[in-house]
Design a protein around this motif. Structure first.
Motif, PDB file in Angstrom:
ATOM      1  N   LEU A 157      -1.627   4.229   3.587  1.00 32.67           N
ATOM      2  CA  LEU A 157      -1.193   4.163   4.986  1.00 32.67           C
ATOM      3  C   LEU A 157      -0.728   5.528   5.460  1.00 32.67           C
ATOM      4  N   SER A 158      -0.990   5.754   6.733  1.00 32.38           N
ATOM      5  CA  SER A 158      -0.556   6.985   7.376  1.00 32.38           C
ATOM      6  C   SER A 158      -0.017   6.645   8.759  1.00 32.38           C
ATOM      7  N   ALA A 209      11.566  12.092  16.650  1.00 37.94           N
ATOM      8  CA  ALA A 209      12.408  11.869  15.477  1.00 37.94           C
ATOM      9  C   ALA A 209      13.228  10.609  15.600  1.00 37.94           C
ATOM     10  N   SER A 210      13.642  10.283  16.837  1.00 37.65           N
ATOM     11  CA  SER A 210      14.489   9.108  17.020  1.00 37.65           C
ATOM     12  C   SER A 210      13.694   7.819  17.118  1.00 37.65           C
ATOM     13  N   GLN A 211      12.406   7.882  17.246  1.00 42.13           N
ATOM     14  CA  GLN A 211      11.576   6.690  17.362  1.00 42.13           C
ATOM     15  C   GLN A 211      11.217   6.140  15.973  1.00 42.13           C
ATOM     16  N   LYS A 212      11.294   4.827  15.844  1.00 41.65           N
ATOM     17  CA  LYS A 212      10.960   4.164  14.580  1.00 41.65           C
ATOM     18  C   LYS A 212       9.465   3.913  14.512  1.00 41.65           C
ATOM     19  N   GLN A 213       8.893   4.291  13.392  1.00 38.21           N
ATOM     20  CA  GLN A 213       7.460   4.140  13.231  1.00 38.21           C
ATOM     21  C   GLN A 213       7.122   2.666  13.015  1.00 38.21           C
ATOM     22  N   ALA A 214       6.230   2.115  13.826  1.00 37.27           N
ATOM     23  CA  ALA A 214       5.867   0.705  13.753  1.00 37.27           C
ATOM     24  C   ALA A 214       4.382   0.494  13.540  1.00 37.27           C
ATOM     25  N   VAL A 215       3.576   1.488  13.785  1.00 36.32           N
ATOM     26  CA  VAL A 215       2.128   1.356  13.659  1.00 36.32           C
ATOM     27  C   VAL A 215       1.640   2.406  12.678  1.00 36.32           C
ATOM     28  N   TYR A 216       0.747   1.930  11.789  1.00 39.14           N
ATOM     29  CA  TYR A 216       0.149   2.813  10.809  1.00 39.14           C
ATOM     30  C   TYR A 216      -1.359   2.640  10.849  1.00 39.14           C
ATOM     31  N   GLU A 217      -2.002   3.666  10.378  1.00 41.79           N
ATOM     32  CA  GLU A 217      -3.448   3.572  10.237  1.00 41.79           C
ATOM     33  C   GLU A 217      -3.805   3.560   8.749  1.00 41.79           C
ATOM     34  N   VAL A 218      -4.920   2.918   8.450  1.00 43.03           N
ATOM     35  CA  VAL A 218      -5.377   2.765   7.079  1.00 43.03           C
ATOM     36  C   VAL A 218      -6.349   3.887   6.777  1.00 43.03           C
ATOM     37  N   CYS A 219      -6.079   4.585   5.687  1.00 43.87           N
ATOM     38  CA  CYS A 219      -6.907   5.692   5.277  1.00 43.87           C
ATOM     39  C   CYS A 219      -7.489   5.411   3.893  1.00 43.87           C
ATOM     40  N   VAL A 220      -8.635   6.001   3.630  1.00 43.66           N
ATOM     41  CA  VAL A 220      -9.336   5.783   2.362  1.00 43.66           C
ATOM     42  C   VAL A 220      -9.646   7.137   1.755  1.00 43.66           C
ATOM     43  N   CYS A 221      -9.289   7.247   0.469  1.00 44.03           N
ATOM     44  CA  CYS A 221      -9.580   8.469  -0.267  1.00 44.03           C
ATOM     45  C   CYS A 221     -11.038   8.454  -0.727  1.00 44.03           C
ATOM     46  N   PRO A 222     -11.587   9.615  -1.077  1.00 48.48           N
ATOM     47  CA  PRO A 222     -12.957   9.622  -1.614  1.00 48.48           C
ATOM     48  C   PRO A 222     -13.127   8.766  -2.859  1.00 48.48           C
ATOM     49  N   SER A 223     -12.052   8.589  -3.614  1.00 46.98           N
ATOM     50  CA  SER A 223     -12.137   7.746  -4.810  1.00 46.98           C
ATOM     51  C   SER A 223     -12.098   6.264  -4.487  1.00 46.98           C
ATOM     52  N   GLY A 224     -11.833   5.925  -3.196  1.00 45.79           N
ATOM     53  CA  GLY A 224     -11.758   4.538  -2.798  1.00 45.79           C
ATOM     54  C   GLY A 224     -10.337   4.024  -2.671  1.00 45.79           C
ATOM     55  N   LYS A 225      -9.343   4.836  -2.939  1.00 48.90           N
ATOM     56  CA  LYS A 225      -7.952   4.421  -2.823  1.00 48.90           C
ATOM     57  C   LYS A 225      -7.567   4.302  -1.355  1.00 48.90           C
ATOM     58  N   ILE A 226      -6.842   3.262  -1.027  1.00 48.10           N
ATOM     59  CA  ILE A 226      -6.400   2.992   0.338  1.00 48.10           C
ATOM     60  C   ILE A 226      -4.913   3.307   0.438  1.00 48.10           C
ATOM     61  N   LEU A 282       0.841  -1.194   0.000  1.00 44.81           N
ATOM     62  CA  LEU A 282       0.000   0.000   0.000  1.00 44.81           C
ATOM     63  C   LEU A 282       0.876   1.243   0.000  1.00 44.81           C
ATOM     64  N   PRO A 283       0.462   2.276  -0.682  1.00 43.85           N
ATOM     65  CA  PRO A 283       1.273   3.514  -0.670  1.00 43.85           C
ATOM     66  C   PRO A 283       1.317   4.125   0.738  1.00 43.85           C
ATOM     67  N   LEU A 284       2.452   4.686   1.086  1.00 45.68           N
ATOM     68  CA  LEU A 284       2.675   5.259   2.413  1.00 45.68           C
ATOM     69  C   LEU A 284       2.713   6.777   2.299  1.00 45.68           C
ATOM     70  N   GLY A 285       1.865   7.377   3.108  1.00 45.45           N
ATOM     71  CA  GLY A 285       1.848   8.823   3.110  1.00 45.45           C
ATOM     72  C   GLY A 285       3.053   9.399   3.850  1.00 45.45           C
TER      73      GLY A 285
END
Length: 311
Positions: free
Chosen positions: A292-293, A273-290, A261-264
């Motif tokens: 990650l954020s 800044a020093s913390q590694k991102q491990a959790v993402y949330e799933v977002c949906v565009c109005p066009s239906g595209k999914i 999935l594309p990552l925002g």
């Protein structure tokens, strides 16, 4: 004078009597004179007659011997000739037979413990005609192909009651419980195929492919694609579209993974800044595209919504 006349009369009477007696004696001896002429064949005529009689006798003996020899060799009997027997049901023939001209029969049947073999140097052709002599069916077994020409072709079970295969000008129907294709390249269908079930063997994979066109599966009550033990993979070079016009799309599983999935893009605060991102949330565009954020205390989908402009 009278004396001489009397002598003449007496002499005339004596002469007449001698003539009569001589005539009678000659008449009585005629049958004896006929036996002196020979009657019959003598000389070379007799020898020729005996020769022809002897030749006729020899010819008759030779013909009789040849007749007995032919009967012995051909094994003629009251029932037939050799391995060819004539009975009330028809002709019973054993061994290999060769027919130089067309054979017209009502039925050909082999023995119960042997096979019926039809051989030909070129082809074997079976013709069926109606009462008018017109050709109604033909089966030709040639060196390159087996051709059947008829109004309708049917293949039935061993008991003759169940119809297994039928073909005519409009359609081909198979009524067997299972249709197996063992070719390495599978089966190629130029048009649509209608079947209640497509199933591979227990130890082999099932693959449905359209190399240059679209693969479409339709059913009035639904299409079910399932696997009991392995995984189910649906892939496409371009877009993969799941569409339901009136119902819903249900994904029911213990784990649902959406890979690649594309990552925002998100700029974290200086303390993170020093913390590694491990959790993402799933977002949906109005066009239906999914997409990650990065997950924060509050939703970041709005901040990453600029990715929806690319779709």
């Amino acid at each position: 004078m009278e004396q001489s006349a009397t002598l003449d009369v007496e002499t005339l009477k004596i002469t007449q009597e001698q003539f009569i007696l001589a005539s009678r004696s000659l008449h009585l001896q005629r049958p004896g004179c006929g036996a002196t002429y020979p009657v019959g064949l003598y000389g070379w005529r007799k020898r020729c007659l005996y020769f022809f009689l002897l030749l006729l006798l020899v010819t008759m003996i030779v013909n009789l011997a040849l007749t007995v020899w032919i009967i012995k060799v051909m094994n003629f009997s009251v029932d037939g000739m050799g391995k060819l027997q004539l009975n009330q049901d028809g002709i019973h023939l054993e061994g290999v037979s060769e027919f130089l001209l067309p054979l017209y029969v009502n039925e050909i049947q082999s023995r119960r413990d042997s096979l019926l073999v039809l051989r030909s140097e070129k082809n074997v052709t079976l013709n069926a005609r109606n009462a008018g002599g017109q050709l109604t069916g033909q089966l030709t077994v040639g060196p390159e192909a087996v051709e059947a020409q008829c109004h309708r072709l049917e293949v039935r079970s061993t008991d003759g009651g169940r119809l297994l295969f039928t073909a005519d000008e409009e359609e081909v129907i198979m009524t067997t419980e299972k249709f197996t294709i063992t070719g390495s390249e599978g089966a190629v269908f130029g048009r649509s195929v209608e079947t209640p079930l497509i199933q591979a063997k227990a130890s082999e994979d099932l693959k449905l492919e359209s190399p240059t066109r679209t693969l479409t599966m339709e059913a009035p009550r639904g299409v079910e694609v399932s696997t009991d033990k392995g995984s189910l993979k649906v892939s496409g070079r371009k877009d993969l579209q799941l569409e339901s016009t009136e119902g819903e799309i249900l994904l029911d599983a213990n784990t649902i993974q959406l890979g690649s999935l594309p990552l925002g893009t998100y700029t974290p605060s200086p303390g993170q800044a020093s913390q590694k991102q491990a959790v993402y949330e799933v977002c949906v565009c109005p066009s239906g595209k999914i997409y990650l954020s990065p997950a924060e205390i509050s939703s970041t989908c709005q901040a990453m919504s600029n990715i929806c402009l690319w779709s």
